[in-house]
Scaffold this motif. Structure first.
Motif, PDB file in Angstrom:
ATOM      1  N   SER A 157      -4.832  -7.745  -3.571  1.00  0.00           N
ATOM      2  CA  SER A 157      -5.009  -8.802  -2.569  1.00  0.00           C
ATOM      3  C   SER A 157      -5.100  -8.255  -1.143  1.00  0.00           C
ATOM      4  CB  SER A 157      -3.875  -9.808  -2.666  1.00  0.00           C
ATOM      5  OG  SER A 157      -2.637  -9.199  -2.383  1.00  0.00           O
ATOM      6  N   MET A 158      -4.779  -6.975  -0.952  1.00  0.00           N
ATOM      7  CA  MET A 158      -4.822  -6.356   0.371  1.00  0.00           C
ATOM      8  C   MET A 158      -6.049  -5.474   0.571  1.00  0.00           C
ATOM      9  SD  MET A 158      -1.746  -7.148  -0.613  1.00  0.00           S
ATOM     10  CE  MET A 158      -0.020  -7.347  -0.349  1.00  0.00           C
ATOM     11  N   LYS A 159      -6.735  -5.155  -0.518  1.00  0.00           N
ATOM     12  CA  LYS A 159      -7.887  -4.258  -0.398  1.00  0.00           C
ATOM     13  C   LYS A 159      -8.936  -4.853   0.531  1.00  0.00           C
ATOM     14  CE  LYS A 159      -7.450  -2.005  -4.896  1.00  0.00           C
ATOM     15  NZ  LYS A 159      -8.029  -1.841  -6.247  1.00  0.00           N
ATOM     16  N   GLY A 160      -9.413  -4.029   1.429  1.00  0.00           N
ATOM     17  CA  GLY A 160     -10.438  -4.472   2.367  1.00  0.00           C
ATOM     18  C   GLY A 160      -9.893  -5.130   3.620  1.00  0.00           C
ATOM     19  N   ARG A 161      -8.618  -5.528   3.598  1.00  0.00           N
ATOM     20  CA  ARG A 161      -8.019  -6.146   4.782  1.00  0.00           C
ATOM     21  C   ARG A 161      -6.964  -5.255   5.422  1.00  0.00           C
ATOM     22  NH1 ARG A 161      -5.037 -10.713   4.502  1.00  0.00           N
ATOM     23  NH2 ARG A 161      -4.221 -10.239   2.413  1.00  0.00           N
ATOM     24  N   PHE A 162      -6.235  -4.514   4.606  1.00  0.00           N
ATOM     25  CA  PHE A 162      -5.152  -3.661   5.099  1.00  0.00           C
ATOM     26  C   PHE A 162      -5.542  -2.195   4.960  1.00  0.00           C
ATOM     27  CE2 PHE A 162      -1.379  -6.759   4.118  1.00  0.00           C
ATOM     28  CZ  PHE A 162      -2.018  -7.746   4.855  1.00  0.00           C
ATOM     29  N   SER A 163      -4.993  -1.380   5.858  1.00  0.00           N
ATOM     30  CA  SER A 163      -5.252   0.048   5.803  1.00  0.00           C
ATOM     31  C   SER A 163      -3.972   0.806   6.125  1.00  0.00           C
ATOM     32  CB  SER A 163      -6.352   0.422   6.797  1.00  0.00           C
ATOM     33  OG  SER A 163      -6.579   1.821   6.783  1.00  0.00           O
ATOM     34  N   ALA A 203       0.848  -1.189   0.000  1.00  0.00           N
ATOM     35  CA  ALA A 203       0.000   0.000   0.000  1.00  0.00           C
ATOM     36  C   ALA A 203       0.881   1.236   0.000  1.00  0.00           C
ATOM     37  CB  ALA A 203      -0.918   0.018   1.221  1.00  0.00           C
ATOM     38  N   THR A 204       0.353   2.316  -0.560  1.00  0.00           N
ATOM     39  CA  THR A 204       1.084   3.578  -0.586  1.00  0.00           C
ATOM     40  C   THR A 204       0.166   4.724  -0.196  1.00  0.00           C
ATOM     41  OG1 THR A 204       0.601   3.979  -2.913  1.00  0.00           O
ATOM     42  CG2 THR A 204       2.633   2.770  -2.405  1.00  0.00           C
ATOM     43  N   ILE A 205       0.786   5.834   0.202  1.00  0.00           N
ATOM     44  CA  ILE A 205       0.038   7.033   0.537  1.00  0.00           C
ATOM     45  C   ILE A 205       0.882   8.233   0.140  1.00  0.00           C
ATOM     46  CG2 ILE A 205       0.916   7.035   2.931  1.00  0.00           C
ATOM     47  CD1 ILE A 205      -1.877   8.166   3.745  1.00  0.00           C
ATOM     48  N   THR A 206       0.237   9.195  -0.512  1.00  0.00           N
ATOM     49  CA  THR A 206       0.956  10.399  -0.922  1.00  0.00           C
ATOM     50  C   THR A 206       0.915  11.438   0.188  1.00  0.00           C
ATOM     51  OG1 THR A 206      -0.980  11.498  -1.836  1.00  0.00           O
ATOM     52  CG2 THR A 206       0.194   9.961  -3.281  1.00  0.00           C
ATOM     53  N   SER A 207       1.681  12.508  -0.009  1.00  0.00           N
ATOM     54  CA  SER A 207       1.672  13.586   0.974  1.00  0.00           C
ATOM     55  C   SER A 207       0.297  14.231   1.074  1.00  0.00           C
ATOM     56  CB  SER A 207       2.722  14.637   0.610  1.00  0.00           C
ATOM     57  OG  SER A 207       2.501  15.124  -0.697  1.00  0.00           O
ATOM     58  N   GLY A 208      -0.494  14.108   0.023  1.00  0.00           N
ATOM     59  CA  GLY A 208      -1.848  14.648   0.045  1.00  0.00           C
ATOM     60  C   GLY A 208      -2.877  13.705   0.628  1.00  0.00           C
ATOM     61  N   GLY A 209      -2.447  12.467   0.971  1.00  0.00           N
ATOM     62  CA  GLY A 209      -3.343  11.524   1.617  1.00  0.00           C
ATOM     63  C   GLY A 209      -4.001  10.519   0.686  1.00  0.00           C
ATOM     64  N   THR A 210      -3.654  10.554  -0.586  1.00  0.00           N
ATOM     65  CA  THR A 210      -4.219   9.581  -1.518  1.00  0.00           C
ATOM     66  C   THR A 210      -3.588   8.216  -1.286  1.00  0.00           C
ATOM     67  OG1 THR A 210      -4.587  11.281  -3.174  1.00  0.00           O
ATOM     68  CG2 THR A 210      -4.551   9.003  -3.940  1.00  0.00           C
ATOM     69  N   THR A 211      -4.432   7.198  -1.151  1.00  0.00           N
ATOM     70  CA  THR A 211      -3.935   5.853  -0.868  1.00  0.00           C
ATOM     71  C   THR A 211      -4.120   4.927  -2.064  1.00  0.00           C
ATOM     72  OG1 THR A 211      -6.060   5.206   0.086  1.00  0.00           O
ATOM     73  CG2 THR A 211      -4.393   6.070   1.595  1.00  0.00           C
TER      74      THR A 211
END
Length: 115
Positions: free
Chosen positions: A62-68, A49-57
């Motif tokens: 295979s991780m969607k819905g399980r990882f945050s 998973a990744t997240i930008t400085s603006g908060g876009t993830t």
């Protein structure tokens, strides 16, 4: 320079949860992108998973819905909440930070999912 230190890994049973942390220090103002990656034995390192400085993830399918993925800017810390863990999630999990023109990696933290 950016330094990254991961923590929170360990042994968990299938169906369990873990929260990984990645503490960033150094030139953190220059970070524009952070993420979690993992590498299982004998396999290539892959995106979690990744997240930008603006908060876009962004998540691997295979991780969607399980990882945050989330970040606490006040604590300069990146998190990965992992739920409904499966044996195939067993891997070393790495934190990555990107600045203009350079990538930084942490040393990794082992996650083992086993009964």
């Amino acid at each position: 320079q950016v330094q990254l230190v991961e923590s929170g890994g360990g042994l968990v049973q299938p169906g369990g949860s873990l929260r990984l942390s990645c503490a960033a220090s150094g030139s953190i103002f220059s970070i524009n992108f952070m993420g979690w990656y993992r590498q299982a034995p004998g396999k290539e390192r892959e995106l979690v998973a990744t997240i930008t400085s603006g908060g876009t993830t962004n998540y691997a399918d295979s991780m969607k819905g399980r990882f945050s993925i989330s970040r606490d800017n006040a604590k300069n810390t990146l998190y990965l909440q992992m739920n409904s863990l499966k044996p195939e999630d067993t891997a070393v999990y790495y934190c990555r930070a990107r600045t203009t023109g350079r990538n930084y990696w942490g040393q990794g933290t082992q996650v083992t999912v086993s009964s």
